[in-house]
Scaffold this motif. Structure first.
Motif, mmCIF file in Angstrom:
data_model
loop_
_atom_site.group_PDB
_atom_site.id
_atom_site.type_symbol
_atom_site.label_atom_id
_atom_site.label_comp_id
_atom_site.label_asym_id
_atom_site.label_seq_id
_atom_site.Cartn_x
_atom_site.Cartn_y
_atom_site.Cartn_z
ATOM 1 N N VAL A 115 0.851 -1.198 0.000
ATOM 2 C CA VAL A 115 0.000 0.000 0.000
ATOM 3 C C VAL A 115 0.885 1.245 0.000
ATOM 4 O O VAL A 115 0.650 2.196 -0.745
ATOM 5 N N ARG A 126 1.226 3.805 -3.349
ATOM 6 C CA ARG A 126 0.445 5.018 -3.111
ATOM 7 C C ARG A 126 0.607 6.048 -4.233
ATOM 8 O O ARG A 126 -0.377 6.581 -4.736
ATOM 9 N N LYS A 130 -4.654 5.242 -8.325
ATOM 10 C CA LYS A 130 -5.611 6.324 -8.127
ATOM 11 C C LYS A 130 -6.006 6.350 -6.653
ATOM 12 O O LYS A 130 -6.213 7.413 -6.060
ATOM 13 N N HIS A 131 -6.099 5.181 -6.060
ATOM 14 C CA HIS A 131 -6.368 5.051 -4.640
ATOM 15 C C HIS A 131 -5.983 3.640 -4.242
ATOM 16 O O HIS A 131 -5.956 2.749 -5.081
ATOM 17 N N ASN A 132 -5.683 3.420 -2.963
ATOM 18 C CA ASN A 132 -5.472 2.039 -2.542
ATOM 19 C C ASN A 132 -5.960 1.818 -1.124
ATOM 20 O O ASN A 132 -6.213 2.772 -0.384
ATOM 21 N N TYR A 133 -6.163 0.560 -0.793
ATOM 22 C CA TYR A 133 -6.764 0.201 0.492
ATOM 23 C C TYR A 133 -5.988 -0.932 1.154
ATOM 24 O O TYR A 133 -5.519 -1.845 0.466
ATOM 25 N N LEU A 134 -5.925 -0.885 2.471
ATOM 26 C CA LEU A 134 -5.553 -2.056 3.255
ATOM 27 C C LEU A 134 -6.814 -2.417 4.032
ATOM 28 O O LEU A 134 -7.305 -1.612 4.832
ATOM 29 N N LYS A 153 -8.707 -4.054 6.893
ATOM 30 C CA LYS A 153 -8.285 -4.576 8.189
ATOM 31 C C LYS A 153 -9.360 -5.422 8.859
ATOM 32 O O LYS A 153 -9.113 -6.060 9.871
ATOM 33 N N ILE A 192 -14.198 3.791 -8.080
ATOM 34 C CA ILE A 192 -13.114 4.765 -8.254
ATOM 35 C C ILE A 192 -12.304 4.459 -9.512
ATOM 36 O O ILE A 192 -11.963 5.353 -10.289
#
Lengths: 164, 578
Positions: free
Chosen positions: B118, B122, B126-130, B132, B147
Motif C-alpha cells: 500500500v 500510493r 488512483k487510490h489504494n486500500y488495506l 483490516k 473509483i
C-alpha cells in the motif's frame, strides 16, 4: 509566495502519508504542518504552509483535491482569515537581563510556563509576524531551543475576497 | 448468509460483472485460489510472472473498456505488480489489483513475504486500500471498482491480509456507493462551452489535438462529428490513436517527437488548438514555450490537474469529453456556419504540408525495412487488428505506419513507456476480444522482457501474433547514440539474441521467420491462418533504420530532423518528374 492551505480529510490511517507524499513526490517542501480532529470525529483538518509560485500552488491544491480521502481544500491566499501558531521557547537570559526579558515576554503576551535554575520556558501565540518579531527580540538574551506547532488558520465570517 | 472473506471477494467480483481475472498464487492467497477452484462464473488466467498478469489485465481493460482485474500474493508477488500498476496509472487505465498480505497481527513485523505494498503503490494508484476487517471488504471492493472506472480512470489496489480473507462475516452487497469526497465533474460549464464555440467560430487556422481521454470517455463518435462538421484537422497523441479515423482526410496522424511533419507544422501555425483528453506531455510539446506559439489553447479534460499543468491554457473546460462535445456540437450546430468555405484556405495549406513531406521511408529490395513490416501488417489485417506494442522504435513505427480507424485498437504504454508491456497486453486483449486478430509489434529487446508469457498464450490457445522487428539492438537508444553520442553504442547491442523461432517452438507455439522483403507478406499471411496458438515472427530488419521525423529532446516541435537518404531520393524523383 508563502501559502497557508487547509485540507479537510477523512480521518483514516494513511491519509497523512498520501498528502505528504504528494508534496515530496513533486519535490515541494512543506514548511509546517498541523493536523487535528474537527467537530466531526471522522474528519481531520490539516493546515499546511508551503512556498511556491502561483502555478505550483494551483497544481498542489488541485492534486490535493484529487486525492480520494480529501474532502475540501482551501488556499487562504484568497480568503480573509486569521492564523495562529504556538511556540515554546526555552531561553537563558543572564542575571542582569532577566527583568528586561520578562518585560518583553509580557509585552508580547507570552507566558512563562516553566523556569529552572538557568532558563525560562515561554509560551507565545500569534501570527507569523508577531512570532518572528518576538524571536528576533529575545535572540540576544540566548535562546536554547524552541518548538513550533505549525500554523493553524480559520476563515473570517462572510468576508470572502473576490478571486482575482 | 455468513461467508468467508475469500468467498465475499468472489461474490463481489461477480456482482461487478467480472468474468476474467489474471493472477498468480502464493502462500497468503491460497484460500482465495481454493475458493476459485470450483467457481464456474469466474475464470482466472495464470500468467508466468505477476508483471504479465498486470499488463494482461491492462490490455484486457484497454481493449474492452471494462475494469481489468488481477490477483497476486504478498511480498514479491505484490512488488512484481508495481511496474504494471504504474503503467496503467500513467495511461489512466481502469484496473483493480488484489494483493495478498500477511495476517494483520504480523503487519510491520518483517514477516515472511511481507511488503508494504500500500505504501509502495500510493503514488502510482488512483487510490489504494488495506482492508483490516472482513466486515469492510464488500464495501471496499465496491468503492474500488467505482473509483477505478469513473472520472479519470486508474488503477486501485486492495491489500488483503490473510486473516481478512479467512475471516467470516454476514455478506451484504452494498448496492450504492457514496464517497463524499469523490465526485468527478461530468457536465462541462455551459458558459465555457459557449466561449469555446465562439473561439472555434472566430479561428481561421484551428487544429484539434485528441488524446487518450477521448477513448476512455467513449467519445470518438462525437469527436469525429465535431471535426467533420467544423472541418478542423485532427492530430492524435500517441494515446489518442484510433480516437479519430487515421485514414480520414482530416487526420494529421500523430504529433510530437516522432509526429508527422504536417501535424507538427500545423500545430505550430495554428491560431487555435483544441486539446481534448490530452495532458500536453513533454514528448508532445517539445520545448513548451515554443509549443503552438501562435495559438490560443482550449483544453477539455475531466481531470482539473491536467489543465495548465504543462502549458498555459486560454480556455479550460472541465468535464467528461463525451458530455462536453455533445454540448459543444449543439451550440455549434445552431450557428449554421458555412464551415467548408471558411476553412478552405487552411485545409489547402494543410494538404500542401501533407504533400511536401509525407511519412515515408527508404524501401529496399534486399533488406527488410521495419516500416515495411508495419505497412504489411496493416495490409493483411485490413487495418482491423488490435495492435499492441512494446516500447522503442517498434512502438513509434507501429504508431506511424499503421492507420488506426477505431478506438481500442491501439494498446501501447504511452506514459511510462514500459518495455515488456505489449505481449502480455496482447494476451489480455485476445481474451477480451476472442474474435479479433491481435498483434504485438515488438522489438527483440522488449519481447525478452516478458517472453515467459508464451506459456500463458499456448496453454489458453490464444492466437496472438508477435511480429518481432529484430535489429539485434535496443534500437531507440542506439538511434540516440548515433545521433547525439557520436555513434558510441554503449550497451545497446544485443549480440546474443535467442533464435525466436526455436523459442516459440520450445513453448509449443509457432515460429516463423522472414529475412527478405519478399518473405514478409507470406509470413504474415501464414500467421493469420493459425487460430489455436501464438505465433512468433522473427523479421530480420535493417539495424540502421531510424525513426523519423524526430524532434530532439528540448527542441521546438517544428525543429524536426528527417532521414537525409529519403530526402535525397525524393529530390531525385522530383527532378525525374520535371
Amino acid at each position: 509566495m508563502r501559502h497557508t492551505i487547509s485540507v479537510l480529510v477523512e480521518n483514516k490511517f494513511g491519509v497523512l502519508s498520501r498528502v505528504s507524499g504528494l508534496f515530496s513526490g513533486r519535490g515541494f517542501n512543506i514548511e509546517s504542518l498541523s493536523v487535528g480532529e474537527t467537530i466531526d470525529p471522522d474528519v481531520s483538518l490539516m493546515t499546511i504552509v508551503t512556498i511556491g509560485d502561483d502555478q505550483i500552488v494551483e497544481q498542489i491544491t488541485k492534486q490535493l483535491n484529487k486525492l480520494i480521502d480529501v474532502i475540501k481544500v482551501v488556499d487562504y491566499m484568497d480568503v480573509d482569515h486569521v492564523e495562529r501558531e504556538l511556540v515554546l521557547i526555552k531561553a537563558a537570559p543572564k542575571k542582569n537581563d532577566k527583568t528586561e526579558f520578562l518585560k518583553l515576554t509580557e509585552i508580547f503576551r507570552g507566558k512563562i510556563i516553566d523556569s529552572g535554575a538557568t532558563s525560562f520556558t515561554v509560551e507565545i501565540t500569534g501570527d507569523e509576524k508577531k512570532i518572528a518579531a518576538f524571536i528576533e527580540l529575545i535572540k540576544p538574551f540566548g535562546i536554547k531551543e524552541f518548538v513550533r506547532t505549525g500554523k493553524v488558520a480559520i476563515a473570517r465570517e462572510g468576508l470572502k475576497k473576490a478571486k482575482q | 448468509m455468513r461467508k468467508s472473506g475469500a468467498e465475499i471477494l468472489i461474490e463481489c467480483l461477480k456482482k461487478e460483472g467480472v468474468k476474467h481475472i489474471f493472477g498468480y498464487p502464493g502462500g497468503v492467497v491460497l484460500n482465495i485460489f481454493d475458493a476459485l477452484y470450483d467457481e464456474k462464473g469466474l475464470e482466472l488466467f495464470l500468467t508466468r510472472h505477476e508483471q504479465g498478469a498486470i499488463h494482461a489485465a491492462d490490455g484486457y481493460a484497454r481493449a474492452s473498456g471494462k475494469v481489468g482485474v488481477a490477483l497476486v500474493t504478498s511480498g514479491p508477488g505484490a512488488t512484481n505488480t508495481v511496474t504494471g500498476i504504474a503503467t496503467a496509472s500513467m495511461d489512466s487505465i481502469p484496473m483493480v489489483v488484489f494483493s495478498g498480505q500477511v495476517p494483520t497481527m504480523l503487519i510491520g513485523n518483517d514477516a515472511f513475504q511481507e511488503a508494504d505494498i500500500v505504501g509502495m503503490t500510493r503514488p502510482c494508484t488512483k487510490h489504494n486500500y488495506l482492508v483490516k476487517d472482513v466486515k469492510d471488504l464488500a464495501q471496499t471492493i465496491r468503492e474500488a471498482f467505482h473509483i477505478a472506472s469513473t472520472g479519470r480512470p486508474g488503477p486501485v489496489l486492495i491489500d488483503l491480509p490473510k486473516d481478512v480473507t479467512t475471516g467470516m462475516t454476514e455478506f451484504k452487497w452494498p448496492e450504492k456507493v457514496n464517497i463524499r469526497s469523490y465526485s468527478p465533474t461530468y457536465q462541462g460549464n455551459k458558459y465555457m462551452i459557449k466561449q469555446a464555440a465562439q473561439m472555434i467560430l472566430k479561428s481561421k487556422k484551428p487544429v484539434i489535438m485528441a488524446g487518450g481521454g477521448v477513448i476512455l470517455s467513449e467519445a470518438s463518435k462525437e469527436l469525429t462529428e465535431l471535426a467533420e462538421m467544423t472541418k478542423i484537422p485532427v492530430t492524435n497523441t500517441l494515446m489518442g490513436l484510433g480516437s479519430f479515423p487515421g485514414s480520414a482526410d482530416l487526420s494529421l496522424g500523430m504529433l510530437g517527437m516522432h509526429g508527422t511533419f504536417y501535424a507538427n507544422t500545423a500545430v505550430q501555425n495554428a491560431d487555435l488548438l483544441i486539446g481534448i483528453g490530452v495532458r500536453f506531455d513533454d514528448r508532445v510539446t517539445g520545448k513548451t514555450d515554443t509549443f503552438a506559439r501562435n495559438a490560443k489553447i482550449i483544453q477539455i479534460d475531466i481531470d482539473p490537474t491536467s489543465i495548465r499543468k504543462n502549458v498555459p491554457v486560454d480556455l479550460p473546460v472541465v468535464g467528461d469529453i463525451k458530455h462536453v462535445l455533445k454540448d459543444l456540437l449543439k451550440v455549434l450546430k445552431d450557428e449554421k456556419e458555412q464551415w467548408g468555405a471558411i476553412r478552405k484556405s487552411w485545409l489547402n495549406q494543410v494538404d500542401a504540408w501533407k504533400k511536401e513531406r509525407p511519412l515515408t521511408y527508404n524501401f529496399d529490395k534486399k533488406i527488410i525495412k521495419p516500416e515495411f513490416v508495419v505497412e504489411k501488417i496493416h495490409k493483411v489485417t485490413k487495418g482491423d487488428a488490435i495492435i499492441c506494442t512494446e516500447v522503442g522504435q517498434n512502438q513509434m513505427w507501429a504508431a506511424q505506419f499503421y492507420k488506426y480507424d477505431k478506438p481500442r485498437h491501439w494498446l501501447s504504454s504511452g506514459g511510462l513507456g514500459t518495455m515488456g508491456y505489449g505481449f502480455p497486453a496482447a494476451i489480455g486483449a485476445q481474451i477480451a476480444c476472442p474474435n479479433k486478430v491481435v498483434f504485438d509489434i515488438a522489438g527483440d529487446g522488449s519481447i525478452q522482457m516478458n517472453i515467459q508469457e508464451l506459456a500463458t498464450a499456448v496453454i489458453n490457445k490464444l492466437p496472438v501474433k508477435v511480429a518481432i522487428l529484430n535489429n539485434r539492438f535496443l534500437g531507440m537508444v542506439r538511434q540516440w547514440q548515433e545521433l547525439f553520442f557520436k555513434e558510441r553504442y554503449s550497451h545497446t547491442g544485443l549480440d546474443v539474441t535467442p533464435d525466436f523461432v526455436k523459442v516459440a517452438e520450445a513453448y509449443g507455439a509457432v515460429g516463423l521467420r522472414a529475412t527478405t522483403p519478399d518473405e514478409v507478406e507470406p509470413v504474415l499471411r501464414e500467421s493469420l491462418k493459425i487460430k489455436d496458438r501464438p505465433v512468433f515472427m522473427d523479421f530480420e530488419v535493417d539495424w540502421k533504420s531510424k525513426v523519423f521525423p524526430m524532434v530532439p529532446a528540448g527542441a521546438a516541435i517544428d525543429e524536426m530532423i528527417f532521414d537525409e537518404e529519403v530526402k535525397e531520393k525524393s529530390k531525385k524523383k522530383l527532378k525525374a518528374v520535371k
